[in-house]
Write a protein that holds these residues in place. Sequence first.
Motif, PDB file in Angstrom:
ATOM      1  N   MET A 278       0.879  -1.205  -0.185  1.00  0.00           N
ATOM      2  CA  MET A 278      -0.111  -0.272   0.055  1.00  0.00           C
ATOM      3  C   MET A 278       0.745   1.193   0.033  1.00  0.00           C
ATOM      4  O   MET A 278       1.744   1.455   0.952  1.00  0.00           O
ATOM      5  N   PRO A 279       0.761   2.172  -1.012  1.00  0.00           N
ATOM      6  CA  PRO A 279       1.304   3.489  -1.114  1.00  0.00           C
ATOM      7  C   PRO A 279       1.172   4.114   0.256  1.00  0.00           C
ATOM      8  O   PRO A 279      -0.221   4.195   0.641  1.00  0.00           O
ATOM      9  N   PRO A 280       1.978   4.918   0.870  1.00  0.00           N
ATOM     10  CA  PRO A 280       3.652   5.054   0.300  1.00  0.00           C
ATOM     11  C   PRO A 280       4.461   4.037   0.970  1.00  0.00           C
ATOM     12  O   PRO A 280       5.636   4.380   0.922  1.00  0.00           O
ATOM     13  N   LEU A 281       3.729   3.087   1.913  1.00  0.00           N
ATOM     14  CA  LEU A 281       4.753   1.994   2.252  1.00  0.00           C
ATOM     15  C   LEU A 281       5.196   1.053   1.482  1.00  0.00           C
ATOM     16  O   LEU A 281       5.958   0.239   1.945  1.00  0.00           O
ATOM     17  N   ASP A 282       4.903   1.140  -0.021  1.00  0.00           N
ATOM     18  CA  ASP A 282       5.438   0.242  -0.735  1.00  0.00           C
ATOM     19  C   ASP A 282       6.993   0.595  -0.984  1.00  0.00           C
ATOM     20  O   ASP A 282       7.756   0.001  -1.864  1.00  0.00           O
ATOM     21  N   ASP A 283       7.390   1.853  -0.680  1.00  0.00           N
ATOM     22  CA  ASP A 283       8.681   2.574  -0.869  1.00  0.00           C
ATOM     23  C   ASP A 283       9.413   2.064   0.392  1.00  0.00           C
ATOM     24  O   ASP A 283       9.025   2.698   1.515  1.00  0.00           O
ATOM     25  N   VAL A 284      10.833   1.542   0.347  1.00  0.00           N
ATOM     26  CA  VAL A 284      11.459   1.342   1.521  1.00  0.00           C
ATOM     27  C   VAL A 284      12.179   2.293   2.157  1.00  0.00           C
ATOM     28  O   VAL A 284      12.028   2.297   3.410  1.00  0.00           O
ATOM     29  N   LYS A 285      12.117   3.549   1.506  1.00  0.00           N
ATOM     30  CA  LYS A 285      12.796   4.605   1.957  1.00  0.00           C
ATOM     31  C   LYS A 285      11.720   5.497   2.934  1.00  0.00           C
ATOM     32  O   LYS A 285      11.871   5.785   3.981  1.00  0.00           O
ATOM     33  N   VAL A 286      10.289   5.011   2.700  1.00  0.00           N
ATOM     34  CA  VAL A 286       9.274   5.470   3.887  1.00  0.00           C
ATOM     35  C   VAL A 286       9.442   4.722   4.954  1.00  0.00           C
ATOM     36  O   VAL A 286       9.130   5.278   6.044  1.00  0.00           O
ATOM     37  N   ARG A 287       9.420   3.400   4.501  1.00  0.00           N
ATOM     38  CA  ARG A 287       9.532   2.375   5.657  1.00  0.00           C
ATOM     39  C   ARG A 287      10.872   3.066   6.642  1.00  0.00           C
ATOM     40  O   ARG A 287      10.462   2.628   7.891  1.00  0.00           O
ATOM     41  N   ARG A 288      11.738   2.780   5.997  1.00  0.00           N
ATOM     42  CA  ARG A 288      12.979   3.402   6.847  1.00  0.00           C
ATOM     43  C   ARG A 288      12.793   4.705   7.558  1.00  0.00           C
ATOM     44  O   ARG A 288      13.402   4.713   8.732  1.00  0.00           O
ATOM     45  N   ALA A 289      12.065   5.574   6.805  1.00  0.00           N
ATOM     46  CA  ALA A 289      11.989   6.960   7.491  1.00  0.00           C
ATOM     47  C   ALA A 289      10.993   6.711   8.836  1.00  0.00           C
ATOM     48  O   ALA A 289      11.475   7.315   9.888  1.00  0.00           O
ATOM     49  N   THR A 328      19.785  -1.880  11.939  1.00  0.00           N
ATOM     50  CA  THR A 328      19.120  -0.947  13.177  1.00  0.00           C
ATOM     51  C   THR A 328      18.901   0.506  12.671  1.00  0.00           C
ATOM     52  O   THR A 328      19.923   0.898  11.855  1.00  0.00           O
ATOM     53  N   TYR A 329      18.227   1.161  13.250  1.00  0.00           N
ATOM     54  CA  TYR A 329      17.772   2.596  12.560  1.00  0.00           C
ATOM     55  C   TYR A 329      17.705   3.436  13.865  1.00  0.00           C
ATOM     56  O   TYR A 329      16.529   3.374  14.402  1.00  0.00           O
ATOM     57  N   GLU A 330      18.761   4.155  14.133  1.00  0.00           N
ATOM     58  CA  GLU A 330      18.925   5.064  15.348  1.00  0.00           C
ATOM     59  C   GLU A 330      17.830   6.280  15.221  1.00  0.00           C
ATOM     60  O   GLU A 330      17.385   6.518  14.009  1.00  0.00           O
ATOM     61  N   TYR A 331      17.199   6.655  16.300  1.00  0.00           N
ATOM     62  CA  TYR A 331      16.408   7.720  16.355  1.00  0.00           C
ATOM     63  C   TYR A 331      16.974   8.992  15.786  1.00  0.00           C
ATOM     64  O   TYR A 331      17.987   9.597  16.388  1.00  0.00           O
ATOM     65  N   SER A 332      16.471   9.517  14.557  1.00  0.00           N
ATOM     66  CA  SER A 332      16.900  10.606  14.082  1.00  0.00           C
ATOM     67  C   SER A 332      15.795  11.185  13.274  1.00  0.00           C
ATOM     68  O   SER A 332      15.424  10.506  12.055  1.00  0.00           O
ATOM     69  N   ILE A 333      15.046  12.367  13.749  1.00  0.00           N
ATOM     70  CA  ILE A 333      14.086  13.160  12.985  1.00  0.00           C
ATOM     71  C   ILE A 333      14.712  13.567  11.573  1.00  0.00           C
ATOM     72  O   ILE A 333      14.132  13.458  10.414  1.00  0.00           O
ATOM     73  N   GLU A 334      15.927  14.205  11.603  1.00  0.00           N
ATOM     74  CA  GLU A 334      16.509  14.499  10.376  1.00  0.00           C
ATOM     75  C   GLU A 334      16.624  13.406   9.367  1.00  0.00           C
ATOM     76  O   GLU A 334      16.512  13.384   8.318  1.00  0.00           O
ATOM     77  N   LYS A 335      17.257  12.297   9.719  1.00  0.00           N
ATOM     78  CA  LYS A 335      17.127  11.094   8.832  1.00  0.00           C
ATOM     79  C   LYS A 335      15.838  10.708   8.146  1.00  0.00           C
ATOM     80  O   LYS A 335      15.754  10.367   7.066  1.00  0.00           O
ATOM     81  N   ALA A 336      14.852  10.657   8.992  1.00  0.00           N
ATOM     82  CA  ALA A 336      13.550  10.542   8.628  1.00  0.00           C
ATOM     83  C   ALA A 336      13.004  11.392   7.703  1.00  0.00           C
ATOM     84  O   ALA A 336      12.440  11.043   6.582  1.00  0.00           O
ATOM     85  N   LYS A 337      13.149  12.579   7.898  1.00  0.00           N
ATOM     86  CA  LYS A 337      12.736  13.799   6.933  1.00  0.00           C
ATOM     87  C   LYS A 337      13.284  13.628   5.699  1.00  0.00           C
ATOM     88  O   LYS A 337      12.815  13.722   4.556  1.00  0.00           O
ATOM     89  N   ALA A 338      14.773  13.319   5.846  1.00  0.00           N
ATOM     90  CA  ALA A 338      15.325  13.363   4.536  1.00  0.00           C
ATOM     91  C   ALA A 338      15.195  12.128   3.666  1.00  0.00           C
ATOM     92  O   ALA A 338      15.084  12.094   2.260  1.00  0.00           O
ATOM     93  N   LEU A 339      14.740  11.028   4.218  1.00  0.00           N
ATOM     94  CA  LEU A 339      14.299  10.054   3.585  1.00  0.00           C
ATOM     95  C   LEU A 339      12.890  10.164   2.939  1.00  0.00           C
ATOM     96  O   LEU A 339      12.888   9.603   1.616  1.00  0.00           O
ATOM     97  N   LEU A 340      11.999  10.829   3.519  1.00  0.00           N
ATOM     98  CA  LEU A 340      10.879  11.012   3.129  1.00  0.00           C
ATOM     99  C   LEU A 340      11.049  12.151   1.709  1.00  0.00           C
ATOM    100  O   LEU A 340      10.405  11.803   0.760  1.00  0.00           O
ATOM    101  N   THR A 341      12.014  13.064   1.917  1.00  0.00           N
ATOM    102  CA  THR A 341      12.231  14.035   0.865  1.00  0.00           C
ATOM    103  C   THR A 341      12.718  13.125  -0.484  1.00  0.00           C
ATOM    104  O   THR A 341      12.180  13.314  -1.524  1.00  0.00           O
ATOM    105  N   GLU A 342      13.801  12.206  -0.120  1.00  0.00           N
ATOM    106  CA  GLU A 342      14.166  11.409  -1.372  1.00  0.00           C
ATOM    107  C   GLU A 342      13.103  10.439  -1.890  1.00  0.00           C
ATOM    108  O   GLU A 342      13.113  10.264  -3.027  1.00  0.00           O
ATOM    109  N   ALA A 343      12.134  10.158  -0.925  1.00  0.00           N
ATOM    110  CA  ALA A 343      10.992   9.447  -1.622  1.00  0.00           C
ATOM    111  C   ALA A 343       9.834  10.221  -2.274  1.00  0.00           C
ATOM    112  O   ALA A 343       8.777   9.621  -2.908  1.00  0.00           O
ATOM    113  N   GLY A 344      10.159  11.489  -2.451  1.00  0.00           N
ATOM    114  CA  GLY A 344       9.486  12.365  -2.888  1.00  0.00           C
ATOM    115  C   GLY A 344       7.985  12.964  -2.198  1.00  0.00           C
ATOM    116  O   GLY A 344       7.164  13.294  -2.572  1.00  0.00           O
TER     117      GLY A 344
END
Length: 513
Positions: A278-289, A328-344
């Motif tokens: 289901m979009p947007p969860l079909d994009d691994v970048k969103v899931r990693r965010a 593992t995915y350390e807690y990082s709001i910055e990385k989360a937002k960056a990944l969302l931006t990369e995913a469009g």
Amino acid sequence: MKTTIGMILISLVAAGSAHAAGTTLNVGMGSADAGKLDPHVATTTPDKGLLHWMFNGLVRIKPGEASPTNIEPDIAESWTSSEDGLTWTFKLRQDVDCHGDYGSLDAEDVVFSLNRAANPDISAFAKDYAAFDSIEATGGHEVTIKLKNSIPSLLGLLVPYHGGNIVCKDAVEALGADFERTPIGTGPFMFAEYQPQQYVKLVANPDYFRGEPKVKEIFYRYIPSDASRDLAFQSGEIDMIYGKQDQTWVERISQVPGTKISVMTPGEVSVIHLNMTMPPLDDVKVRRAIAHAVNRDAMVEFKGPDVTLAAISPVPEGYLGYTADVPTYEYSIEKAKALLTEAGHPDGVTIKAIHTALPGMLSTMEALQALLREADINLEIETVEHATFHEQIRKDLSQVTHYAAARFPVADVYLSQFFHSDAIVGTPTAVANFSHCDVADAEISAARVETNAEKQLELWAEAQRKIMDQVCAVPIVQSLQLWAWKDTLDLGVDVKGSLNLSPPITEAAHFSE
């Protein structure tokens, strides 16, 4: 609140559940109602606990323990296995009676029960029994099980937990659809009455093969409000309560005079399953965010460090085959937002979840909702009654599924039920793969039949690494089971854990003078 607790106290008295010479046990469960009381169908924590007091298995885990290293005889008095581990023969006790007028239990009942547990048209746990080749009565009180291939724990499938519960054939056939509301077993307590959204009443089984229980009746009360349940306990109208899984509950209830609190294993692991179709969860970048936006330390602090562990892997800590060597995915709001931006999605995303109204689970989801919001991830929650929640998520209706589960503590069970493609919800072989994950199928399948223990452990570890790399799900916390009861209630065992997530109420339980 006064009206609510008043209604509870009135209904308790109306139900005739006052302490009858110290032989009536009143239990307060944090659920609005019973689900399905057929042990081969029931999947919810409240139902599993209740059924635990009514049913036996061929074997059981010693009362008060949760580890499979403590398996002991139950209906079976002994067993043997072939050298290759594919043929098992069980000698049954001959003094086991079905509840009511359904006669004594024999090999035919056991064969019927295990075939029923393996039947996908009936059982919620049929997938667990895929390796069974045949189940035969090889004597009046002897059952032989043949396997197609070796499996991690045959005895683990035969404890009275999920499909291992033994039912009485005559009762199931006579009651038909009514069996879901009139469960007939062989355990220390027998079903007596069900009042919707109020209680289930059990009575002592006078013919129980281990001896007649000292507690003569149990009222299993449905009190979804934590505050109302706590007040009923403090007033003395409830003897035992299911606790809210957080630190403040432990601290508050421990102050009630004459109270015993038990923090039991195994923990229920809260996992956020992300539907990868289901979009947007079909994009691994969103899931990693999403994974980066989850602060596990904050969640442990929120739930309570004395009662909660951080969840690292899709397999719970303490299970055979668990590894912390995963991405593992350390807690990082910055990385989360960056990944969302990369995913469009520079302005963030909205994801939706159907969720249970069960307070302990809902509080976890609401805390996650607040954390995700910081990363511009809007989690919309549609709240429904617990039984409805289970029905809807199994129809593949939720983008995000928060599932808190404990299983038999071997990695195969958890991986097979939640992360193998055969278990994807909405398919004929569905179990609880809400994410539609299939990235570790090869490793999960290979580990299931691997006879070399070291190779099996490595296969399980690789499966966990692949699942976390693709973020099929985000493990959050492992919440231990919290119960409290009056110290005048002696359970007769030292309670360290319970696979069925409820204290062991056996024939030995009694009230002290």
